[in-house]
Design an enzyme around this catalytic site. Structure first.
Site, PDB file in Angstrom:
ATOM      1  N   LEU A 194      15.429  18.357  55.044  1.00  0.00           N
ATOM      2  CA  LEU A 194      15.540  17.251  55.993  1.00  0.00           C
ATOM      3  C   LEU A 194      16.483  17.596  57.137  1.00  0.00           C
ATOM      4  O   LEU A 194      16.328  17.091  58.254  1.00  0.00           O
ATOM      5  CB  LEU A 194      15.988  15.987  55.263  1.00  0.00           C
ATOM      6  CG  LEU A 194      15.040  15.561  54.135  1.00  0.00           C
ATOM      7  CD1 LEU A 194      15.543  14.311  53.444  1.00  0.00           C
ATOM      8  CD2 LEU A 194      13.620  15.364  54.661  1.00  0.00           C
ATOM      9  N   SER A 201      22.282  19.748  49.427  1.00  0.00           N
ATOM     10  CA  SER A 201      22.122  21.092  48.870  1.00  0.00           C
ATOM     11  C   SER A 201      22.603  22.117  49.898  1.00  0.00           C
ATOM     12  O   SER A 201      22.961  21.773  51.026  1.00  0.00           O
ATOM     13  CB  SER A 201      20.665  21.330  48.467  1.00  0.00           C
ATOM     14  OG  SER A 201      19.783  20.929  49.485  1.00  0.00           O
ATOM     15  N   GLU A 251      24.195  24.736  55.622  1.00  0.00           N
ATOM     16  CA  GLU A 251      24.011  25.870  56.540  1.00  0.00           C
ATOM     17  C   GLU A 251      23.102  25.526  57.710  1.00  0.00           C
ATOM     18  O   GLU A 251      23.352  25.952  58.846  1.00  0.00           O
ATOM     19  CB  GLU A 251      23.470  27.072  55.774  1.00  0.00           C
ATOM     20  CG  GLU A 251      22.069  26.879  55.219  1.00  0.00           C
ATOM     21  CD  GLU A 251      21.779  27.712  53.990  1.00  0.00           C
ATOM     22  OE1 GLU A 251      20.599  28.007  53.775  1.00  0.00           O
ATOM     23  OE2 GLU A 251      22.711  28.057  53.236  1.00  0.00           O
ATOM     24  N   THR A 296       8.602  11.937  47.621  1.00  0.00           N
ATOM     25  CA  THR A 296       7.177  12.032  47.283  1.00  0.00           C
ATOM     26  C   THR A 296       6.963  12.492  45.848  1.00  0.00           C
ATOM     27  O   THR A 296       5.828  12.745  45.451  1.00  0.00           O
ATOM     28  CB  THR A 296       6.460  13.017  48.222  1.00  0.00           C
ATOM     29  OG1 THR A 296       7.096  14.307  48.129  1.00  0.00           O
ATOM     30  CG2 THR A 296       6.521  12.547  49.665  1.00  0.00           C
ATOM     31  N   SER A 324      17.696   3.234  32.441  1.00  0.00           N
ATOM     32  CA  SER A 324      17.766   3.531  31.006  1.00  0.00           C
ATOM     33  C   SER A 324      18.938   4.449  30.667  1.00  0.00           C
ATOM     34  O   SER A 324      19.448   4.420  29.550  1.00  0.00           O
ATOM     35  CB  SER A 324      16.449   4.152  30.524  1.00  0.00           C
ATOM     36  OG  SER A 324      16.348   5.533  30.879  1.00  0.00           O
ATOM     37  N   TRP A 325      19.373   5.264  31.626  1.00  0.00           N
ATOM     38  CA  TRP A 325      20.500   6.173  31.421  1.00  0.00           C
ATOM     39  C   TRP A 325      21.840   5.538  31.803  1.00  0.00           C
ATOM     40  O   TRP A 325      22.888   6.156  31.615  1.00  0.00           O
ATOM     41  CB  TRP A 325      20.312   7.431  32.256  1.00  0.00           C
ATOM     42  CG  TRP A 325      19.235   8.345  31.776  1.00  0.00           C
ATOM     43  CD1 TRP A 325      17.910   8.308  32.113  1.00  0.00           C
ATOM     44  CD2 TRP A 325      19.379   9.442  30.877  1.00  0.00           C
ATOM     45  NE1 TRP A 325      17.222   9.315  31.490  1.00  0.00           N
ATOM     46  CE2 TRP A 325      18.102  10.035  30.719  1.00  0.00           C
ATOM     47  CE3 TRP A 325      20.460  10.002  30.196  1.00  0.00           C
ATOM     48  CZ2 TRP A 325      17.880  11.139  29.906  1.00  0.00           C
ATOM     49  CZ3 TRP A 325      20.236  11.106  29.390  1.00  0.00           C
ATOM     50  CH2 TRP A 325      18.959  11.665  29.247  1.00  0.00           C
ATOM     51  N   LYS A 337      22.593   4.836  34.980  1.00  0.00           N
ATOM     52  CA  LYS A 337      22.951   5.377  36.290  1.00  0.00           C
ATOM     53  C   LYS A 337      22.681   4.385  37.423  1.00  0.00           C
ATOM     54  O   LYS A 337      23.210   4.535  38.519  1.00  0.00           O
ATOM     55  CB  LYS A 337      22.185   6.679  36.537  1.00  0.00           C
ATOM     56  CG  LYS A 337      22.530   7.764  35.520  1.00  0.00           C
ATOM     57  CD  LYS A 337      21.587   8.947  35.577  1.00  0.00           C
ATOM     58  CE  LYS A 337      21.910   9.943  34.458  1.00  0.00           C
ATOM     59  NZ  LYS A 337      20.945  11.060  34.412  1.00  0.00           N
ATOM     60  N   GLU A 359       7.211  10.559  52.624  1.00  0.00           N
ATOM     61  CA  GLU A 359       7.969  11.702  53.144  1.00  0.00           C
ATOM     62  C   GLU A 359       9.040  11.168  54.087  1.00  0.00           C
ATOM     63  O   GLU A 359       8.761  10.373  54.977  1.00  0.00           O
ATOM     64  CB  GLU A 359       6.996  12.650  53.846  1.00  0.00           C
ATOM     65  CG  GLU A 359       7.544  14.049  54.049  1.00  0.00           C
ATOM     66  CD  GLU A 359       8.217  14.175  55.388  1.00  0.00           C
ATOM     67  OE1 GLU A 359       9.455  14.347  55.400  1.00  0.00           O
ATOM     68  OE2 GLU A 359       7.515  14.084  56.410  1.00  0.00           O
ATOM     69  N   ALA A 360      10.267  11.589  53.867  1.00  0.00           N
ATOM     70  CA  ALA A 360      11.418  10.931  54.485  1.00  0.00           C
ATOM     71  C   ALA A 360      11.415  10.988  56.004  1.00  0.00           C
ATOM     72  O   ALA A 360      11.908  10.062  56.656  1.00  0.00           O
ATOM     73  CB  ALA A 360      12.718  11.525  53.944  1.00  0.00           C
TER      74      ALA A 360
END
EC number: 2.5.1.46
Length: 371
Positions: free
Chosen positions: A114, A138, A143, A316, A334-335, A337, A350-351
């Protein structure tokens, strides 16, 4: 037709009608009739984008999900603007560190592709206006932002020949082309900074983490087009648990070969930092574009406080392979979070298509009202 045949035919019709025309129950109060934007009733040719987007809630399908996401983000911003109601000791213990404590901490996550795209400028706006409190991305999200301050990427097509591009020193990410020269310029810019970081590590015993290194890079880039420039300026922490998975990792590898001892980057201090941000927040909201480590890192931090209060996913991914990337918000419930009361929504899109629309109806409108 015989009498028996006529009777059988009537019985068949009655059976079919009973199957097809099952009586409807009472429609619940407050149900929204499906209706889209009516261009024929728009006031002149200059109807607004906002008018179209306001019709999305009643349009159905992913238009409705986008409208629900817009609602969620506006709730985050409204809550974030609410004055704090806590004692002075709590106000003196703000998270993220170095920032004013808010009634709602907004986590923004986005994948590297993105930033490769023109969505970088939309993301930068949110950071430049100090509208988010914690970022997870990420390695490419780090970079690519820095490289674009040095050299541009270019529009190509999805169908360009890979072997030919390789022989010409061109790298393709979707329909975006990144010349190899960009990475050469990045190496020339980055290596002296890594040298300085190593000196500080050895002489001042500074314990580098991904977020500390990213803060330094944002301070050094000196370019207002950069996401990281504004994150550094506003002291918005940028976490990157997979810092080595990209060109930045290549540069760290090259640097490690020529340096002994080498630069050390501590991910444990950073995971403690992001988890503490979540735990010490009054309320949290998560906006996560894409999947993978970015999505899970934000969700897992919010597990430490028994779930985020507001959550928006835009991706997506499909859930049928059991991946976290494609998982629906209810799986995160369920976790622990995401809170069951969060009203979480996933926009299956798609963003680059929908995030600018969301920003127009949330962050940008919020800032317009302040101006």
């Amino acid at each position: 037709m015989s009498t028996n045949e006529a009777a059988a035919s009537q019985e068949d019709i009655a059976l079919a009608q009973g199957a097809v025309l099952v009586k409807s129950c009472q429609v619940p109060d407050g149900s929204i009739p499906i209706r889209g934007f009516d261009f024929s009733t728009a006031s002149g040719p200059d109807f607004s984008l906002s008018a179209i987007l306001s019709s999305y809630m009643s349009t159905g399908f992913q238009a409705t999900h986008l409208a629900q996401a817009i609602q969620q983000v506006n709730q985050m911003l409204s809550l974030r603007d609410t004055p704090l109601t806590c004692d002075d000791d709590e106000k003196l213990f703000p998270y993220p560190e170095g920032r004013q404590k808010r009634s709602c901490t907004i986590f923004l996550g986005y994948t590297s592709n993105l930033v490769t795209s023109g969505l970088r400028e939309v993301l930068r706006y949110c950071v430049q206006r100090n509208l988010v409190d914690c970022i997870v991305t990420s390695a490419g999200g780090i970079e690519e932002d820095l490289i674009k301050c040095l050299k541009p990427s270019y529009l190509g097509t999805f169908t360009m020949d890979g072997a030919k591009l390789r022989s010409n020193g061109m790298n393709r990410a979707g329909n975006v082309l990144i010349p190899n020269d960009n990475y050469c310029a990045f190496e020339d810019w980055l290596m002296p900074i890594l040298d300085e970081c190593l000196v500080e590590q050895e002489e001042k015993h500074l314990n580098w983490t991904p977020s500390k290194l990213i803060q330094r890079l944002g301070e050094r880039i000196g370019d207002e087009s950069s996401i990281l420039y504004w994150a550094a300026k506003h002291r918005i922490p940028v976490f990157c648990p997979a810092l080595t998975d990209g060109s930045l990792g290549d540069m760290l590898y090259f640097h490690s070969v020529k340096s002994s001892p080498g630069l050390r980057v501590d991910i444990v201090e950073d995971v403690r930092h992001i988890n503490t941000i979540a735990v010490k927040s009054f309320k949290t909201g998560s906006i996560i574009l894409g999947g993978g480590v970015v999505k899970h890192h934000i969700n897992n931090a919010n597990l430490m406080r028994n779930g985020a209060d507001h959550t928006v996913y835009i991706n997506t991914g499909q859930e049928f392979d059991g991946s976290d990337s494609g998982a629906q918000p209810d799986e995160a419930v369920s976790w622990g979070k995401v809170k069951p009361s969060a009203g979480a929504v996933k926009v299956h899109a798609e963003a680059t298509l929908v995030f600018p629309l969301l920003v127009a109806e949330t962050f940008a409108k919020h800032e317009g009202h302040k101006d």
